[in-house]
Design a protein around this motif. Sequence first.
Motif, PDB file in Angstrom:
ATOM      1  N   SER A 141      -6.854   1.829  -6.703  1.00 22.01           N
ATOM      2  CA  SER A 141      -6.905   3.081  -5.954  1.00 22.01           C
ATOM      3  C   SER A 141      -8.154   3.045  -5.065  1.00 22.01           C
ATOM      4  N   ASN A 194       0.848  -1.191   0.000  1.00 28.23           N
ATOM      5  CA  ASN A 194       0.000   0.000   0.000  1.00 28.23           C
ATOM      6  C   ASN A 194       0.882   1.239   0.000  1.00 28.23           C
ATOM      7  N   ILE A 195       0.618   2.146  -0.945  1.00 33.33           N
ATOM      8  CA  ILE A 195       1.449   3.338  -1.039  1.00 33.33           C
ATOM      9  C   ILE A 195       0.597   4.603  -0.998  1.00 33.33           C
ATOM     10  N   HIS A 196       1.271   5.740  -0.880  1.00 32.07           N
ATOM     11  CA  HIS A 196       0.565   6.970  -0.538  1.00 32.07           C
ATOM     12  C   HIS A 196       0.331   7.882  -1.744  1.00 32.07           C
ATOM     13  N   VAL A 197      -0.869   7.919  -2.197  1.00 34.17           N
ATOM     14  CA  VAL A 197      -1.375   8.880  -3.179  1.00 34.17           C
ATOM     15  C   VAL A 197      -0.352   9.114  -4.313  1.00 34.17           C
ATOM     16  N   GLY A 254       3.556   8.981  -3.689  1.00 30.95           N
ATOM     17  CA  GLY A 254       3.956   7.632  -3.267  1.00 30.95           C
ATOM     18  C   GLY A 254       3.996   6.692  -4.458  1.00 30.95           C
ATOM     19  N   ALA A 302      -3.326   2.060  -3.391  1.00 28.16           N
ATOM     20  CA  ALA A 302      -2.949   3.388  -2.916  1.00 28.16           C
ATOM     21  C   ALA A 302      -4.179   4.022  -2.315  1.00 28.16           C
ATOM     22  N   GLY A 303      -3.975   4.728  -1.212  1.00 22.30           N
ATOM     23  CA  GLY A 303      -5.057   5.531  -0.680  1.00 22.30           C
ATOM     24  C   GLY A 303      -5.273   6.691  -1.640  1.00 22.30           C
ATOM     25  N   GLN A 304      -6.543   7.000  -1.893  1.00 19.09           N
ATOM     26  CA  GLN A 304      -6.862   8.137  -2.754  1.00 19.09           C
ATOM     27  C   GLN A 304      -7.701   9.122  -1.928  1.00 19.09           C
ATOM     28  N   HIS A 305      -7.726  10.373  -2.357  1.00 15.48           N
ATOM     29  CA  HIS A 305      -8.539  11.350  -1.639  1.00 15.48           C
ATOM     30  C   HIS A 305     -10.016  10.990  -1.658  1.00 15.48           C
TER      31      HIS A 305
END
Length: 504
Positions: free
Chosen positions: A106, A18-21, A24, A46-49
Amino acid sequence: MAMAGGYAQASGRLAAVNIHVAPGLGNAMGMLYDAQKAGAPILVTAGQHDQSFAVTEPILWAELPEIARPFVKWAAEVRRLADLPRLLHRAAKTALAPPTGPVFLSIPGDILNAEAEIDLGRPTRVPPRLRGDAAAIAAAAKLLATAERPVILAGDAVARSGALAELVALAEVLAAPVHLEGMDNSAPFPSTHPLFRGPITRLAPQVRKTLDRHDLLLSIGADLLTMSLPSDVEAIPPGIRIIHLDDDAWQLGKNDPAEVAILADPKAALPELTAAVTAAMSNTARVAAERRRKEVEATIAEEQAALTTRAVTEAAKHPTQPLALWQAIGEMLPRNIVVVDETLSSGAGLRRFIAGDDAKSFFGMRGGGIGWGLPAAVGIKLALPDRPVLALIGDGSAMFNCQALWTAAHERLAIVFLILNNGAYRILKQRVNALRGHAAQTGRYVAMDLVDPPIDFTALALSMGVRAERAASLDEVRSALAAALDAAGPTLIDVALDPTFAPV
Ligand SMILES: Cc1ncc(C[n+]2csc(CCOP(=O)(O)OP(=O)(O)O)c2C)c(N)n1
Ligand SMILES: [Mg+2]
């Protein structure tokens, strides 16, 4: 990403990272490229907004699937919680179905925060043992049975499918030398077998020289051909016949026409191919093969003896020469060692001196994006906890992802990191020199030295909780390595290597 890649390659199982936006994902792209080339099954999330305000283009936001898409088999964004199980199952199925590879999802913040009853459903798995087309196997057998000087190029699809014994059986029937593919990143053939002839290299003139000796090229799961530099010389001789077997249809005949192309899993297809070749061989062909086997094995043994003589001569030199290093290390490593290779310019001879007889004995950087080896060793050790792991890493490459040392210390992983410290991006000097331009004429190699100031790798390792030692001679390498192989946690050995290179 590279840790996940190493884990996925060594375990054959799905790794999740898992990576950051957007930044990332951007940072991960080089290692995602390596994972794609290696066919590493990885679920990248990836975390998304939050979707409620993504349209305002908040900090760190970008269209993530679009960024990931060129380097993954499939990419999507989850828009509704209810879609999550279906998309997750699709992602895992796709990553693990042959040809394996990374996928991307995402997941916006509102989905991550949402709560509801969801049915997790059930997974689909596509069994990997795809058998070859019967007519293609028969056609290949016919060509192989009459070939006079066949050669086998073995690649990572063989190691991935665990088909070493099956490839040995075919190589012995054919009495063909077995070369590793140009990006020799795996162990598809036992290196102590008398028909093992080492990597074919990634330089067209050298490959051509090798292939000119043969009338038939049998590529089993190998890349045909990944090259490093353009060349006026065609690597594949015009008259050579090609039989190409791979589990990825895209690779078949991609660059050079295959007379017979077989889409198949090596482990499933090789026994059928070997049986068909054996049946198709005449008595004359069998006698010729026996004679050929003796010749090929004698040539390979002579090459090995000459290389050993060179290594022994180089062992007397100071500073340490890479070839002497591989010989010294090869003599003392345990049989179950797992080597992680990011040696770049120092790698010549490595596969001849460091034995690897099983599919998980060797992992190299398939994609060529440096910074892979150090973190990949962490993932590989996590996947193979009962085997000793030795990572051979160029000093320049080590700087790309050196924070993985901290993870190795944090997870108490018994990994030996051997830094090949030649104070340079030495391979770039060699490559630029080979282009015969400004650098070759002036001897000036801009921004390729790592000496002002020199990098203190022992201090770097200690700062991240990794025991470390500098080794200025082969004897010091031997004693540091012996201690490191016995240690419970990670060790870094900073090997002072000769920085010079022979201009071409
Ligand atoms: C991500 C990435 N950046 C740059 C390159 C270009 N590159 C290839 S090899 C290399 C230098 C490697 O140096 P080192 O690890 O010290 O090995 P050496 O060449 O000295 O043997 C560089 C910069 C690359 N392949 N990947
Ligand atoms: Mg270097």
